[in-house]
Enzyme design. Structure first.
Site, short mmCIF file in Angstrom:
data_model
loop_
_atom_site.label_atom_id
_atom_site.label_comp_id
_atom_site.label_asym_id
_atom_site.label_seq_id
_atom_site.Cartn_x
_atom_site.Cartn_y
_atom_site.Cartn_z
N ASP A 85 0.83 -1.20 0.00
CA ASP A 85 0.00 0.00 0.00
C ASP A 85 0.87 1.25 0.00
O ASP A 85 1.95 1.27 -0.57
CB ASP A 85 -0.93 -0.04 1.22
CG ASP A 85 -2.28 0.58 0.96
OD1 ASP A 85 -2.34 1.82 0.80
OD2 ASP A 85 -3.28 -0.16 0.90
N HIS A 121 -3.58 5.80 3.65
CA HIS A 121 -4.40 4.63 3.31
C HIS A 121 -3.85 3.35 3.93
O HIS A 121 -4.57 2.57 4.57
CB HIS A 121 -4.47 4.51 1.79
CG HIS A 121 -5.44 3.48 1.30
ND1 HIS A 121 -5.07 2.20 1.00
CD2 HIS A 121 -6.77 3.57 1.05
CE1 HIS A 121 -6.12 1.52 0.56
NE2 HIS A 121 -7.17 2.33 0.58
N SER A 292 -11.72 -1.17 0.07
CA SER A 292 -10.39 -1.19 0.68
C SER A 292 -10.45 -1.69 2.11
O SER A 292 -9.63 -2.51 2.54
CB SER A 292 -9.79 0.22 0.67
OG SER A 292 -9.31 0.58 -0.59
#
Length: 419
Positions: A85, A121, A292
């Site tokens: 990520d 994220h 996600s």
């Protein structure tokens, strides 16, 4: 590129502050898509800032996934989950001691070894999986004993990242998956998707499978994709990848996810209470579910299963999550949620005796073993009428026998009747 910030969420359980969810961004068709956070809210809203807040409420998904029951059987202890990520910021107290030294694929050799996250994220994904308890906060991961292996493959999705070449790229995602597998990850979380079948990405997944690692990937986010048509997304659609769709706050299928035959399972993706980069807790995906976060919950569930069944294969771990998922019809898979919403507590208790209805069992075969057959030589010239002729000969012999018997009987009976 688009940005769609979530609306403020209503405070619950006496939390006076209005909590702001975080946004997602989309890239061009064929590019990777992530649900990344927008700029943080004011400090009093609990999303970062100079005075971050910890919220005493438990993430709703934990109750929906039976986390308390699952935690009595497994915590993910000893299992390494790679977060491929934007990096993982281990300065958040929830992640203290949970994050291993990883890597930065974008700029190899950086000192932080993947433990830096300017976008946010990856940090939230890591927290959903393995956040440790912190005093004054109800946030914790579904697999709070798991170890996080941070693999930083992009820095951001804004225009600056695009100009710098540090935005999501399938080649770097592929490299990140390979690195994670080669450095001991049993579960590889990829909370991203692309509508392009990239050869390097496919090869990386094959490398993971052949080395005993389970890749868990987002089935696609319709709200952040330029191409929002249903259909396969990658790496989710590759064989042996566990593809995850999101369900809403009531565990119903949602159009926020890309639908298709590639979807394997689903998990909660709305009203996600998780960790924020730096420090503090934050609400995410308030307006619409985000795959996600659903993907992260399934990766955490896979870590629980991997701990409890270390001798099983990744395919068996995935099967446990699929066969025990909640669905309306036991033998039916849908394009919206695959085999249904995962139930980690049930997956940990499933007895694989071959009688369960649903997905194909990787330990069973399609039928009984086929014995080896010795080839038989066929003559070069075969008369196609030979079977017919053989049958005709038998009929002639039978008719002749009947006539003979009738004649003999007549000779024996007929004269007596005359006398």
């Amino acid at each position: 590129m688009t940005r769609a910030p979530h609306a403020p969420r209503r405070a619950r359980r006496g939390v006076a502050a209005v909590l702001l969810g975080c946004a997602g961004t989309g890239l061009l068709s064929g590019a990777l898509v992530v649900a990344a956070p927008a700029a943080h809210a004011a400090p009093e809203q609990g999303c970062g800032g100079e005075a971050p807040r910890y919220l005493d409420e438990e993430p709703p998904a934990l109750a929906q996934l039976g986390a308390q029951r699952a935690g009595q059987l497994a915590t993910g202890d000893g299992v390494t989950v790679a977060v491929v990520d934007s990096g993982v910021d281990d300065s958040n107290p929830h992640l203290a001691g949970a994050v291993l030294a990883g890597t930065d694929v974008v700029r190899p050799g950086t000192a932080d070894a993947g433990r830096k996250d300017t976008w946010g994220h990856g940090t939230t994904v890591a927290g959903i999986i393995a956040a440790r308890p912190v005093e004054g906060s109800g946030v914790r991961g579904l697999a709070p004993g798991a170890r996080i292996l941070p693999v930083r493959v992009y820095y951001g999705e804004d225009s600056q990242a695009e100009r710098d070449g540090t935005d999501p790229d399938p080649g770097r995602i592929a490299e990140g998956i390979r690195w994670a597998v080669d450095h001991g990850a049993q579960v590889v979380n990829v909370s991203m998707s692309s509508d392009a079948d990239d050869p390097a990405l496919r090869a990386a997944v094959e490398h993971a499978t052949s080395n005993g690692s389970l890749v868990v990937a987002s089935a696609g986010n319709r709200n952040t994709a330029d191409d929002d048509a249903d259909g396969p997304r990658f790496p989710a659609a590759y064989p042996d990848v566990l593809a995850v769709a999101a369900v809403d706050r009531d565990l119903n299928a949602t159009d926020a996810s890309i639908h298709g035959d590639h979807v394997d399972v689903a998990a909660p993706g709305q009203d996600v209470l998780g960790v924020y980069r730096g420090a503090g807790d934050c609400w995410f995906a308030v307006d619409a579910p985000a795959p996600s976060w659903s993907t992260a919950y399934v990766s955490a569930a896979a870590a629980l299963v991997a701990q409890r069944f270390p001798d099983e294969t990744p395919a068996q771990w995935a099967y446990r999550l699929e066969v025990t998922a909640a669905r309306a019809v036991a033998h039916e898979r849908t394009r919206e949620t695959g085999w249904g919403v995962v139930r980690p507590d049930q997956a940990l208790q499933h007895v694989d005796d071959g009688t369960a209805v649903g997905p194909p069992n990787p330990t069973s075969t399609d039928g009984p073993p086929v014995a080896a057959v010795t080839p038989v030589a066929v003559p070069a010239s075969v008369d196609p009428l030979e079977p017919v002729r053989a049958t005709a000969v038998w009929w002639v012999l039978a008719a002749t026998t009947v006539v003979t018997l009738v004649a003999l009987a007549w000779r024996l009976v007929g004269p007596r009747r005359s006398r």
